[in-house]
Design a protein around this motif. Structure first.
Motif, short mmCIF file in Angstrom:
data_model
loop_
_atom_site.label_atom_id
_atom_site.label_comp_id
_atom_site.label_asym_id
_atom_site.label_seq_id
_atom_site.Cartn_x
_atom_site.Cartn_y
_atom_site.Cartn_z
N PHE A 36 0.85 -1.20 0.00
CA PHE A 36 0.00 0.00 0.00
C PHE A 36 0.88 1.24 0.00
N TYR A 42 -6.18 5.53 1.66
CA TYR A 42 -6.41 4.09 1.83
C TYR A 42 -5.26 3.44 2.60
N GLY A 100 -3.26 -6.75 -0.88
CA GLY A 100 -3.01 -5.70 -1.86
C GLY A 100 -2.93 -6.32 -3.24
N GLN A 102 -2.89 -1.96 -3.89
CA GLN A 102 -3.91 -0.93 -3.66
C GLN A 102 -4.70 -0.62 -4.91
N THR A 125 -9.31 -3.10 -2.16
CA THR A 125 -9.38 -1.82 -2.87
C THR A 125 -9.26 -1.98 -4.38
#
Length: 912
Positions: A36, A42, A100, A102, A125
């Motif tokens: 990330f 986020y 992940g 992201q 995400t």
């Protein structure tokens, strides 16, 4: 895929780290990587949530059998290169899973690495709908895919009745593929994305130049529904510039995806007042004690507000932890080994053995997919296609510096004002009547739902195609060879436009050469493609084939195909008074007059002096008595009960028949009655005569395709004059055309009339491209014209004229004659009454005859032979029947008195 993998290997070679052997089972630490950008919204939320989850998992030493869970975060710094480097580093440290990346861009890339080294990769995400488990089997989305987000937006658009939207998004996999999914969802609902405004990647936008350029384009377009599918950085700049350009005012609709709700929840610096009226969505998480406790715990260490992705980050750690626990409890070992494919590759400075393969990765992935638990986000479970169960969203309205929730969307129940979990126990109900949202404050502070579109502010006029007709110019015509147009259809259109709440700048463009009527199907096709015309106005019939390619307004005049043929007037015939009854009806009625007269004569002959005398007199009495019942009753002239009964029944029948006759004759004499061998479309089809039709009309194809009339029987005619000539000289037996044309034709030509009824039902309307919002508004305006009477006034001004003293055109054919079938019940009752009366009368006469005649038979039986005796009996009976009843009685009394005197004389003689 090998090319992508080779690029990873080249990058990994610079790490200079070697890993030998395989790890043992039940290691003291179980490593999980996370990729990330830690300084992004986020990333900050995820980092705090990972830490909290790690603490909770490790708070119970026995949960993982003595092992500790360790979350290792690699800061990608919004860089694709650093994301790849972080993934390669994790592959060297024997991680059992990676959380992940992201972004969806990196998910597409790193999933190849996860597939090769069999390391599960979980992301909450990277929700790109195209990240298919078939292509990327080791990639798992632990939050609902953006496919459901776009479905929710599509249903909101449909709910409010909008049809066209503008999409504003970054040119990356997640945003682009999300908008593609939105387009598919809208298309299923007969909506569309009319314009896609593509912006550079979120990470490279440093100035609003491109944003301003796209917003300026959108401001000049028709659609006012704008979908913003982007990232927080780009999203904030979009709304700042929209505010400056005046695009946050009344009439606009802004729908932002989940990035805006996350930004608001995270307490990031944001001028929320500038977003007044915007709608946004947020992944729905049911309220629970666990969620409330976690939110309270979050506030104690607050560096950023808790958004929904913090909850999904926490649950993702627990998904991995529970899967590892189940795997270990089932006797599984966590082992890593070198990839033989990588070891076989050679390079000068490549340390390929640095990358480890997770041997039990497929088994751990299977345990992950079998997860069934209750987390902070609610029930967590995966379908077979790896989508999350029960995807749902909160629908939020930004109002007055805060947010107001107006409802929910779920894949189970659609739009609702109640939480989705309250519907899960019931069968899915997605009907439109079951879809509800609370009131919304739209941009500009209005609570009235925006129309969603305006006329483009680009200086262009609406191009309206009108037929350049050669005949029936009262409907549409060119004014003295100029570019101006006039007619009934034009006046209706202009009157409807005046009722709209907004201006409609337009120009009329002629279609056709004016020498003959154009083909209306070709005109409609030019509206469909949108190249030549934006609409079509004129005498355009609404037929099924055309409705498949354009949208029509409400019909402004009723229409339908009718048959026109030459006629002659029947009322001029001196015997027209006979027409109400068919010949059989006349015959049966006359027969019953005679039958009833005969029955009355039989019943009254022996008792009523009026029915006695010479035969000629009796026949005249019968006829007079029977026919005069039409005018008055003869009950006082009848002496028998049976006669009165028959007479009353016959009188009732006569009254019904005469009233029906009078009504039918009155109708025939009042309304002009017309005669023609063509009675309607049925006789036209069965005949062999030729049929005329108007050039350019749909009537030609309809008769061929629907009525199966041979094309060789059809004759194209171009004007009312050609209609009249063809009908008069017999070129055609009849003409089939639409009712408005026929009415106009018959107003000048009086020797023809409509035969039968309309055999199709349709109307005329204005044509617009499919899903055009103007078609809906114009329909409302036409209804307004009808309600105020203006539509009728326009009709009277152009079409209400006639040069004929008798409106033949208003007749649909001959009036129906009365036949026997309509009255057979009454005739049957009357006949039965006559038979019953005759039977009773006959029995009575025979009984009296037997009673009164035995003495005479005794006297005469000795002087006649048997044969003559029978003949004498019949003669005596007939004479008795013909004899008046009073005379029979007097004669019987005299006979009995005579017999009595004779008997007394005999007795006296014997005594002497």
């Amino acid at each position: 895929m090998n090319c992508v993998l080779l690029s990873f290997i080249v990058l990994g070679a610079f790490l200079g780290l070697l890993s030998e052997g395989a790890s043992t089972s039940r290691p003291p630490v179980i490593n999980v990587g996370a990729i990330f950008g830690v300084n992004t919204m986020y990333g900050q939320t995820a980092s705090l949530a990972f830490k909290a989850a790690e603490e909770d998992v490790n708070s119970d030493p026995t949960f993982l059998g003595g092992s500790k869970l360790r979350i290792m975060i690699s800061d990608a710094q919004r860089s694709g290169f650093l994301s790849i480097m972080g993934a390669l580093q994790f592959m060297e440290t024997d991680v059992v899973a990676i959380i992940g990346p992201q972004t969806s861009i990196m998910a597409h890339v790193l999933s190849h690495l996860a597939n090769e080294l069999t390391v599960p990769m979980l992301s909450f995400t990277a929700l790109d709908p195209t990240l298919s488990p078939l292509q990327f089997p080791f990639f798992v989305q632990t939050a609902p895919s953006d496919l459901f987000l776009m479905r929710a937006i599509a249903e909101i658009i449909t709910y409010y009745g909008w049809s066209d939207v503008v999409a504003l998004y970054n040119d990356d996999d997640n945003s682009r593929n999300g908008i593609t999914a939105l387009g598919d969802e809208l298309e299923e609902r007969r909506c569309k994305i009319s314009y896609k405004a593509v912006l550079p990647l979120d990470v490279v936008i440093t100035s609003p130049t491109e944003i301003i350029e796209e917003l300026t384009k959108i401001r000049g377009m028709e659609s006012r529904i704008i979908i913003v599918n982007t990232f927080p950085n780009t999203g904030k700049m979009i709304f700042e510039e929209a505010k400056r350009l005046g695009m946050m005012e009344k009439g606009y609709v802004w729908i932002a995806t989940t990035w805006l709700s996350s930004l608001v929840d995270s307490d990031f610096p944001l001028d929320i007042k500038s977003l007044n009226g915007v709608l946004t969505l947020r992944l729905h998480t049911p309220d629970s004690r666990k969620k409330r406790d976690f939110a309270a715990r979050w506030k104690k260490n607050k560096t950023i507000g808790l958004n929904v992705y913090g909850l999904y980050a926490y649950d993702t750690v627990w998904i991995i932890a529970r899967a590892v626990k189940s795997f270990l409890e089932a006797g599984g070992n966590l082992t890593f080994s070198h990839d033989a494919k990588l070891s076989s590759l050679k390079g000068e400075a490549l340390n390929l053995s640095a990358l480890s393969r997770f041997d039990e990765g497929p088994q751990l992935l299977d345990y992950i997919m079998r997860t069934k638990m209750s987390g902070l986000t609610g029930p967590i479970q995966f379908h077979k296609d790896r989508s999350m169960v029960q995807p749902s969203y909160d629908i939020i309205n930004v109002v007055g510096g805060g947010v107001h929730q107006i409802g929910y969307w779920s894949n189970h129940s659609g739009l609702s004002v109640a939480p989705p979990e309250s519907f899960y126990a019931n069968p899915s109900n997605r009907s439109s009547s079951n879809q509800h949202l609370n009131s919304v404050t739209w941009p500009g502070g209005t609570s009235v739902t925006p129309r969603g579109w305006v006329f483009p502010n680009n200086g262009k006029l609406l191009r309206i195609g009108v037929p350049d007709r050669a005949s029936f110019k009262d409907f549409v015509s060119r004014v003295n060879g100029s570019s101006k147009v006039q007619g009934y259809c034009i006046d209706v259109f202009e009157a409807a436009v005046k009722l709209l709440s907004y201006p409609v700048p337009h120009e009329f463009i002629f279609f056709g050469d004016g020498q003959q009527n154009p083909n209306y199907n070709d005109l409609i096709n030019k509206v469909t493609n949108g190249v030549d015309f934006d609409a079509a106005v004129g005498d355009i019939a609404i037929v099924t084939k055309r409705t498949r390619i354009v949208d029509y307004t409400q019909p402004y005049i009723e229409s339908g195909l009718v048959v026109v043929a030459p006629v002659t007037a029947l009322n001029e015939n001196p015997w027209a008074f006979l027409r109400p009854f068919t010949p059989p009806m006349w015959a049966v009625t006359a027969s019953f007059f005679m039958v009833v007269g005969a029955v009355i004569w039989i019943l009254e002959h022996r008792t009523n002096d009026e029915f006695r005398g010479p035969p000629r007199r009796q026949i005249i009495t019968i006829l007079w008595f029977t026919f005069s019942t039409m005018f008055f009753s003869h009950r006082e002239n009848t002496t028998s009960t049976l006669g009165r009964m028959v007479l009353l029944i016959w009188l009732f029948v006569v009254l019904i028949i005469t009233s029906s006759y009078t009504a039918s004759l009155t109708s025939m004499l009042t309304v002009q009655q017309l005669n023609s061998p063509i009675k309607g479309v049925d006789t036209l089809i069965s005949s062999s005569g030729r049929i005329g039709f108007q050039v350019g009309s749909f009537a030609e194809n309809y008769m061929i395709d629907e009525l199966n009339i041979a094309r060789s029987r059809l004759v194209a005619l171009g004007s009312p004059q050609e209609y009249a000539t063809a009908l008069q000289n017999g070129t055609v037996a009849a003409i089939v055309d639409e009712r408005p044309y026929v009415d106009l034709f018959l107003s000048d030509y009086c020797k023809f009339a409509i035969r039968g009824q309309e055999f199709t039902r349709c109307g005329w309307g204005f044509a617009f491209p499919r899903d055009s919002p103007l078609a809906v508004d114009m329909s409302t305006a036409i209804l307004g014209l009808s309600e105020t009477g203006e539509l009728q006034r326009i009709h009277d001004r152009w079409l209400s004229k006639s040069n004929c003293s008798s409106p033949h055109g208003s007749q649909s054919g001959d009036s129906e004659q009365l036949n026997v079938h309509s009255f057979w019940g009454m005739f049957l009752v009357c006949g039965i009454a006559c038979l019953v009366a005759l039977f009773i009368h006959f029995v009575k006469v025979v009984r009296n005859f037997i009673k009164h005649k035995p003495e005479e038979e005794e006297e005469e039986k000795d002087i006649h032979t048997p044969a003559s005796s029978r003949l004498k009996k019949l003669q005596t009976f007939l004479a008795y029947v013909d004899e008046k009843e009073e005379e029979s009685k007097r004669r019987f009394k005299r006979k009995r008195s005579s017999l009595s005197m004779n008997a007394n004389s005999s007795i006296s003689s014997r005594q002497i």
